[in-house]
Design a protein around this motif. Structure first.
Motif, PDB file in Angstrom:
ATOM      1  N   TRP A  67       0.686  -1.221  -0.036  1.00 54.37           N
ATOM      2  CA  TRP A  67      -0.073  -0.625   0.202  1.00 54.37           C
ATOM      3  C   TRP A  67       0.720   1.279  -0.154  1.00 54.37           C
ATOM      4  CZ3 TRP A  67      -4.990  -0.886  -1.089  1.00 54.37           C
ATOM      5  CH2 TRP A  67      -5.766  -2.168  -0.852  1.00 54.37           C
ATOM      6  N   GLN A  68       2.366   1.261   0.001  1.00 56.56           N
ATOM      7  CA  GLN A  68       3.048   2.360  -0.040  1.00 56.56           C
ATOM      8  C   GLN A  68       2.867   3.705  -0.699  1.00 56.56           C
ATOM      9  OE1 GLN A  68       6.582   0.401  -0.650  1.00 56.56           O
ATOM     10  NE2 GLN A  68       6.797   1.164  -3.238  1.00 56.56           N
ATOM     11  N   GLU A  69       2.451   2.932  -2.308  1.00 53.40           N
ATOM     12  CA  GLU A  69       1.497   4.157  -2.513  1.00 53.40           C
ATOM     13  C   GLU A  69       0.428   4.996  -3.039  1.00 53.40           C
ATOM     14  OE1 GLU A  69       3.512   5.533  -5.649  1.00 53.40           O
ATOM     15  OE2 GLU A  69       4.785   4.331  -5.527  1.00 53.40           O
ATOM     16  N   HIS A  70      -0.420   3.955  -2.025  1.00 54.09           N
ATOM     17  CA  HIS A  70      -1.805   4.326  -1.988  1.00 54.09           C
ATOM     18  C   HIS A  70      -2.268   5.246  -0.339  1.00 54.09           C
ATOM     19  CE1 HIS A  70      -5.222   3.001  -4.355  1.00 54.09           C
ATOM     20  NE2 HIS A  70      -3.560   2.256  -5.053  1.00 54.09           N
ATOM     21  N   ALA A  71      -1.854   4.373   0.433  1.00 55.64           N
ATOM     22  CA  ALA A  71      -1.207   5.402   1.733  1.00 55.64           C
ATOM     23  C   ALA A  71      -1.244   6.544   2.326  1.00 55.64           C
ATOM     24  CB  ALA A  71      -0.566   4.402   2.943  1.00 55.64           C
ATOM     25  N   PRO A  72      -0.963   7.315   1.355  1.00 54.05           N
ATOM     26  CA  PRO A  72       0.208   8.670   2.055  1.00 54.05           C
ATOM     27  C   PRO A  72      -1.524   9.336   1.104  1.00 54.05           C
ATOM     28  CG  PRO A  72       2.065   7.996   0.979  1.00 54.05           C
ATOM     29  CD  PRO A  72       0.590   6.857   0.722  1.00 54.05           C
ATOM     30  N   VAL A  73      -1.494   9.303  -0.734  1.00 57.96           N
ATOM     31  CA  VAL A  73      -2.426   9.463  -0.879  1.00 57.96           C
ATOM     32  C   VAL A  73      -4.007   9.615   0.268  1.00 57.96           C
ATOM     33  CG1 VAL A  73      -4.553   9.951  -2.703  1.00 57.96           C
ATOM     34  CG2 VAL A  73      -1.904   9.234  -2.844  1.00 57.96           C
ATOM     35  N   TYR A  74      -4.229   8.731   1.136  1.00 55.97           N
ATOM     36  CA  TYR A  74      -5.066   8.573   1.541  1.00 55.97           C
ATOM     37  C   TYR A  74      -4.992   9.508   2.947  1.00 55.97           C
ATOM     38  CZ  TYR A  74      -6.497   4.345  -1.375  1.00 55.97           C
ATOM     39  OH  TYR A  74      -6.664   3.479  -2.019  1.00 55.97           O
ATOM     40  N   ALA A  75      -3.560   9.826   3.465  1.00 56.61           N
ATOM     41  CA  ALA A  75      -4.147  10.329   4.550  1.00 56.61           C
ATOM     42  C   ALA A  75      -3.384  11.355   4.479  1.00 56.61           C
ATOM     43  CB  ALA A  75      -2.833   9.748   4.785  1.00 56.61           C
ATOM     44  N   ALA A  76      -3.412  11.970   3.131  1.00 54.45           N
ATOM     45  CA  ALA A  76      -3.665  13.260   2.710  1.00 54.45           C
ATOM     46  C   ALA A  76      -4.148  13.832   2.951  1.00 54.45           C
ATOM     47  CB  ALA A  76      -2.681  13.683   1.650  1.00 54.45           C
ATOM     48  N   ALA A  77      -5.315  12.917   2.945  1.00 58.18           N
ATOM     49  CA  ALA A  77      -6.769  13.518   2.281  1.00 58.18           C
ATOM     50  C   ALA A  77      -7.272  14.121   3.999  1.00 58.18           C
ATOM     51  CB  ALA A  77      -7.629  12.455   1.898  1.00 58.18           C
ATOM     52  N   GLY A  78      -7.278  13.463   4.818  1.00 61.60           N
ATOM     53  CA  GLY A  78      -7.272  13.786   6.372  1.00 61.60           C
ATOM     54  C   GLY A  78      -7.631  12.721   7.165  1.00 61.60           C
ATOM     55  N   TYR A  79      -7.447  11.615   6.308  1.00 64.56           N
ATOM     56  CA  TYR A  79      -8.071  10.099   7.558  1.00 64.56           C
ATOM     57  C   TYR A  79      -7.052   9.582   8.016  1.00 64.56           C
ATOM     58  CZ  TYR A  79     -12.691  10.526   5.091  1.00 64.56           C
ATOM     59  OH  TYR A  79     -13.527  11.315   4.342  1.00 64.56           O
ATOM     60  N   GLU A  80      -7.507   8.882   9.632  1.00 65.59           N
ATOM     61  CA  GLU A  80      -6.270   7.866   9.698  1.00 65.59           C
ATOM     62  C   GLU A  80      -5.775   6.567   8.263  1.00 65.59           C
ATOM     63  OE1 GLU A  80      -5.418   8.753  13.741  1.00 65.59           O
ATOM     64  OE2 GLU A  80      -5.650   6.023  13.969  1.00 65.59           O
ATOM     65  N   VAL A  81      -5.194   6.292   8.704  1.00 68.00           N
ATOM     66  CA  VAL A  81      -5.489   5.084   7.036  1.00 68.00           C
ATOM     67  C   VAL A  81      -4.017   3.603   8.040  1.00 68.00           C
ATOM     68  CG1 VAL A  81      -4.278   3.439   4.849  1.00 68.00           C
ATOM     69  CG2 VAL A  81      -5.435   6.809   5.925  1.00 68.00           C
ATOM     70  N   HIS A  82      -4.622   2.643   8.268  1.00 73.07           N
ATOM     71  CA  HIS A  82      -3.893   1.197   9.007  1.00 73.07           C
ATOM     72  C   HIS A  82      -3.903  -0.025   8.611  1.00 73.07           C
ATOM     73  CE1 HIS A  82      -5.210   2.764  13.123  1.00 73.07           C
ATOM     74  NE2 HIS A  82      -6.092   4.253  12.200  1.00 73.07           N
ATOM     75  N   ALA A  83      -3.153  -0.251   7.573  1.00 68.47           N
ATOM     76  CA  ALA A  83      -2.388  -1.045   6.830  1.00 68.47           C
ATOM     77  C   ALA A  83      -2.500  -3.328   7.414  1.00 68.47           C
ATOM     78  CB  ALA A  83      -1.746  -0.852   5.617  1.00 68.47           C
TER      79      ALA A  83
END
Length: 309
Positions: A67-83
């Motif tokens: 998820w290394q490409e997707h995770a920062p995009v989701y987090a930058a939108a203001g969500y806490e992301v847990h993989a």
């Protein structure tokens, strides 16, 4: 930390991640909970805590690194992301081979549940490949804010043509397949250096899971899926062909997105961040349409006490 649950924060692991110009600095750390190792990405913990957490579920032979490409995009939108990492890989609890070979995709539901029950808000689940089927199974038995399925393994209800991937010994771990096969299966669109890098991170898989994924032997009760659903298929996918993704979307009444230049790999390499941006835009849009009461705290759920939360 609650008395019933073991939450181990990994101190000193937090670091800033800033992967593209203009993206806010992403805080990245990891934690262990009930034997499950979870990578976390966030930008603004106070704001993110007011939104449903995004729980990402990787696919077979993979781990949270995918998820290394997707995770920062989701987090930058203001969500806490847990993989999360399934048991037996990525720092999660080890499993002996005798038990591992009998592990089903359905067993991943327990791994998801260990993480999801930390939160007082139903999570948004984002699952890839085998993890997509595990996410469907979880969402049919638990409340979720939304469900995103990226090139997912489909349920038996779809009636898809089985993919006769050779398995061999059902009493021994399967794979990883040779590099040239893995490139066709998992890493379309990556150059030689990228493919070699990610190939080195693949792990063996349960032969039962491989059988379930390629023979379509697990059913999901579509009537139990009540959250908004997005399904993304790759037109060049040989593992989960686009026609199966379209059929699954029709079964679930889901939003369907076809990526004409991608195969099974929609997580890594060129185009991955753009797909992640499409996913997060859909999540933000769908959650904004929901009645706030539908994603509020549920009675009986405990607030998370993980690390900096």
């Amino acid at each position: 930390m609650t008395s019933e649950r073991k939450v181990v924060a990994i101190t000193g692991a937090s670091r800033g991640v800033n992967t593209i110009p203009g993206m806010p600095c992403i805080h990245h750390d990891h934690y262990d909970i009930d034997g499950i190792r979870v990578e976390r990405f966030t930008t603004a913990p106070k704001d993110a805590a007011q939104r449903p957490p995004l729980i990402r579920v990787h696919g077979g032979c993979h781990a949270s690194w995918s998820w290394q490409e997707h995770a920062p995009v989701y987090a930058a939108a203001g969500y806490e992301v847990h993989a999360l990492n399934w048991r037996g890989r990525g720092g999660s609890a080890a499993i002996n081979d005798d038990s591992f070979v009998n592990m089903s995709i359905a067993d991943v539901v327990d791994d998801i549940e260990k993480v999801a029950r930390c939160f007082d808000t139903p999570p948004v689940l984002i699952g890839h490949s085998m993890g997509g089927l595990a996410a469907q199974l979880y969402a049919s038995a638990h409340e979720v804010g939304a469900l995103v399925l990226l090139t997912p393994v489909v349920s038996s209800n779809v009636g898809a043509t089985p993919h006769e991937l050779p398995i061999g010994d059902m009493d021994a771990p399967w794979g990883p397949p040779p590099l040239d096969v893995a490139r066709q299966m998992f890493f379309q669109g990556l150059d030689d250096m990228q493919a070699a890098r990610f190939y080195a991170l693949l792990v063996p898989e349960s032969p039962l899971r491989v059988y379930e994924a390629t023979r379509g032997s697990l059913a999901v009760d579509a009537t139990k899926l009540t959250a908004p659903i997005l399904i993304v298929s790759g037109a060049l996918d040989i593992l989960t062909p686009p026609e199966t993704g379209a059929a699954l979307a029709a079964l679930y009444g889901a939003t369907y997105q076809l990526e004409p230049a991608h195969g099974h790999n929609v997580l890594l390499g060129e185009g991955a961040r753009r797909i992640a941006e499409d996913v997060i835009a859909w999540i933000v849009g769908r959650l904004a349409r929901l009645d706030p009461d539908s994603i509020k705290s549920q009675p009986g759920r405990r607030a998370s006490t993980v690390a900096s939360r």
